[in-house]
Scaffold this motif. Structure first.
Motif, mmCIF file in Angstrom:
data_model
loop_
_atom_site.group_PDB
_atom_site.id
_atom_site.type_symbol
_atom_site.label_atom_id
_atom_site.label_comp_id
_atom_site.label_asym_id
_atom_site.label_seq_id
_atom_site.Cartn_x
_atom_site.Cartn_y
_atom_site.Cartn_z
ATOM 1 N N GLY A 157 -11.058 -0.409 11.288
ATOM 2 C CA GLY A 157 -11.368 -1.113 10.153
ATOM 3 C C GLY A 157 -10.449 -0.652 8.973
ATOM 4 N N ALA A 158 -9.906 0.659 8.873
ATOM 5 C CA ALA A 158 -9.106 1.128 8.132
ATOM 6 C C ALA A 158 -7.631 0.527 8.293
ATOM 7 N N TYR A 159 -7.414 0.569 9.358
ATOM 8 C CA TYR A 159 -5.987 -0.188 9.539
ATOM 9 C C TYR A 159 -5.889 -1.783 9.236
ATOM 10 N N LEU A 160 -7.033 -2.471 9.580
ATOM 11 C CA LEU A 160 -7.099 -3.766 9.332
ATOM 12 C C LEU A 160 -7.276 -3.982 7.946
ATOM 13 N N ALA A 161 -7.735 -3.214 7.169
ATOM 14 C CA ALA A 161 -7.786 -3.310 5.594
ATOM 15 C C ALA A 161 -6.294 -3.033 5.242
ATOM 16 N N THR A 198 -3.589 6.251 6.944
ATOM 17 C CA THR A 198 -3.294 5.004 7.763
ATOM 18 C C THR A 198 -1.855 4.540 7.346
ATOM 19 N N ALA A 199 -1.588 4.687 5.975
ATOM 20 C CA ALA A 199 -0.176 4.153 5.725
ATOM 21 C C ALA A 199 1.090 4.812 6.420
ATOM 22 N N TYR A 200 0.967 5.967 7.061
ATOM 23 C CA TYR A 200 1.818 6.814 7.433
ATOM 24 C C TYR A 200 1.511 7.138 8.827
ATOM 25 N N SER A 201 0.728 7.093 9.547
ATOM 26 C CA SER A 201 0.753 7.354 10.800
ATOM 27 C C SER A 201 -0.299 6.793 11.678
ATOM 28 N N ALA A 202 -0.200 6.551 12.987
ATOM 29 C CA ALA A 202 -1.013 5.576 13.835
ATOM 30 C C ALA A 202 -1.684 6.851 14.604
ATOM 31 N N LYS A 203 -1.769 8.092 14.231
ATOM 32 C CA LYS A 203 -2.310 9.096 15.131
ATOM 33 C C LYS A 203 -3.978 8.925 15.200
ATOM 34 N N PRO A 204 -4.741 8.598 14.101
ATOM 35 C CA PRO A 204 -6.088 8.364 14.140
ATOM 36 C C PRO A 204 -6.203 7.326 15.306
ATOM 37 N N LEU A 205 -5.599 6.056 15.667
ATOM 38 C CA LEU A 205 -5.878 5.409 16.777
ATOM 39 C C LEU A 205 -5.769 6.050 17.962
ATOM 40 N N LEU A 211 -10.581 10.875 -3.729
ATOM 41 C CA LEU A 211 -9.896 11.527 -2.983
ATOM 42 C C LEU A 211 -9.839 11.089 -1.671
ATOM 43 N N ILE A 212 -11.082 10.950 -1.136
ATOM 44 C CA ILE A 212 -11.234 10.465 0.231
ATOM 45 C C ILE A 212 -10.624 9.197 0.206
ATOM 46 N N LYS A 213 -10.657 8.140 -0.683
ATOM 47 C CA LYS A 213 -10.217 6.996 -0.577
ATOM 48 C C LYS A 213 -8.714 7.126 -0.485
ATOM 49 N N LEU A 214 -8.033 7.866 -1.349
ATOM 50 C CA LEU A 214 -6.413 8.229 -1.342
ATOM 51 C C LEU A 214 -6.151 8.844 -0.018
ATOM 52 N N ALA A 215 -6.873 9.648 0.680
ATOM 53 C CA ALA A 215 -6.428 10.093 1.928
ATOM 54 C C ALA A 215 -6.568 9.234 3.098
ATOM 55 N N VAL A 216 -7.512 8.202 2.895
ATOM 56 C CA VAL A 216 -7.577 7.243 4.024
ATOM 57 C C VAL A 216 -6.460 6.213 3.993
ATOM 58 N N ASN A 217 -6.193 5.762 2.776
ATOM 59 C CA ASN A 217 -4.927 5.093 2.488
ATOM 60 C C ASN A 217 -3.781 5.661 3.077
ATOM 61 N N ALA A 218 -3.618 6.959 2.572
ATOM 62 C CA ALA A 218 -2.450 7.639 3.068
ATOM 63 C C ALA A 218 -2.100 7.927 4.456
ATOM 64 N N VAL A 247 0.794 -1.285 -0.003
ATOM 65 C CA VAL A 247 -0.264 -0.098 0.126
ATOM 66 C C VAL A 247 1.038 1.352 0.088
ATOM 67 N N ARG A 248 0.902 1.960 -1.203
ATOM 68 C CA ARG A 248 1.843 3.125 -1.377
ATOM 69 C C ARG A 248 1.314 4.320 -1.406
ATOM 70 N N PHE A 249 1.819 5.457 -1.217
ATOM 71 C CA PHE A 249 1.574 6.871 -1.481
ATOM 72 C C PHE A 249 2.883 7.434 -2.010
#
Length: 332
Positions: A301-305, A238-245, A229-236, A193-195
């Motif tokens: 769920g986003a992180y599990l995905a 969750t790929a670069y930070s655990a702050k949402p958790l 764009l929303i999908k890209l933001a979620v992927n980016a 999963v890349r950005f």
């Protein structure tokens, strides 16, 4: 045979081109109307600023005649190379495919719609040749072609990335030149999963910024939507930070504090015999914490995905056809 070996077998080995100074990577999706014009402009600029180059156009599963235009252009431009995916795997997969194929000491990534002006390439090359930076990043000085909604979406995306990941991508674009050391570093990253834009900033290599005005598209309309764009933001994020958790955890602690205060209020009312009509407050509390629970589950769920995609270890893309370096290949 392990998973990594199977994955590599599905990815053709890049063609070794000794002495190639510059490789251009151009993802394309349904750009049949304008790809011929774009290539004419691009090769006109390249032949004036670089003697040893190649151009890799990655057809990301286009449903129009983009590939046919590439096949026709191959006779006119011997430096043109092409990859055609079996289906649409997304821009990040197309960029990865191009990086794996590129052999230049410098690699430039740019869009095929003409909004990344090829006229900026000589400046990017001069800055790289001087040795002052390993990444030459083109930044959008003005976006006259964007609507208000597109500008608002871009501002929101950049704000979320800065708050959640610490990466400042304001005015940033995928239009950038990378030194071979940067390319090799990006290819060494194991994640699927890349950005691309965020990964190049994360590497920390010396970067020089060049401003450009976003030009109108050569033809057609943008394929980007708000949902994408929303999908890209979620992927980016969750790929670069655990702050949402962490935010979900703090939100839960705040909820526990609020519940404790409500408990104290209820106990006080019971001890003093005060009659309290609690239907409205109870409804608000239930709705609030019910929504908070759903939000927390969604973040998890986003992180599990992300983990699910990584664990599957499928190849990032599959190639259907290639334009070979020695002779043109026509669609059969």
């Amino acid at each position: 045979m392990d998973t990594e070996t199977r994955s590599m077998e599905m990815i053709p080995q890049r063609i070794v081109a000794e002495g190639t100074e510059l490789s251009i990577i151009v993802p394309a999706f349904n750009e049949g109307q304008g790809i011929a014009t774009f290539l004419e402009i691009l090769f006109g600029v390249l032949r004036g600023c670089c003697a040893r180059f190649d151009v890799w156009v990655v057809d990301d599963g286009s449903r129009d005649d983009t590939w046919q235009h590439l096949c026709a252009a191959r006779a006119r431009y011997p430096e043109l190379r092409g990859i055609r995916f079996t289906r649409n795997f997304g821009k990040e997969a197309a960029l990865l495919a191009g990086l794996r194929q590129a052999t230049g000491e410098a690699v430039v990534v740019m869009d095929s719609d003409g909004q990344h002006p090829p006229s900026l390439l000589p400046q990017m090359l001069d800055a790289w040749r001087s040795g002052e930076a390993q990444i030459i990043a083109a930044q959008k000085a003005a976006r006259p072609t964007d609507s208000r909604i597109e500008r608002a979406n871009a501002h929101l995306f950049n704000t979320l990335m800065r708050v959640m990941t610490g990466l400042d991508l304001s005015a940033a674009s995928d239009y950038r030149l990378l030194d071979r050391r940067v390319v090799d570093a990006l290819l060494a990253f194991p994640e699927r999963v890349r950005f691309f834009r965020g990964m190049t900033v994360w590497t920390g290599f010396a970067t020089k910024h060049l401003a450009f005005d976003v030009a109108p598209r050569i033809a057609g309309e943008s394929h980007w939507s708000t949902a994408q764009l929303i999908k890209l933001a979620v992927n980016a994020i969750t790929a670069y930070s655990a702050k949402p958790l962490g935010l979900v955890f703090r939100f839960g602690m705040l909820g526990m504090l609020a519940a404790f205060l409500l408990f104290l209020q209820a106990m006080y009312s019971w001890m003093t015999g005060i009659a309290v009509d609690g239907w409205t407050s109870m409804t608000v509390v239930l709705l609030f914490f019910g929504s908070a629970n759903l939000l927390g589950i969604g973040v998890l769920g986003a992180y599990l995905a992300q983990l699910f995609d990584e664990i599957k270890a499928r190849p990032e893309y599959l190639i259907k056809q290639e334009l070979e370096a020695t002779a043109p290949t026509h669609d059969g």
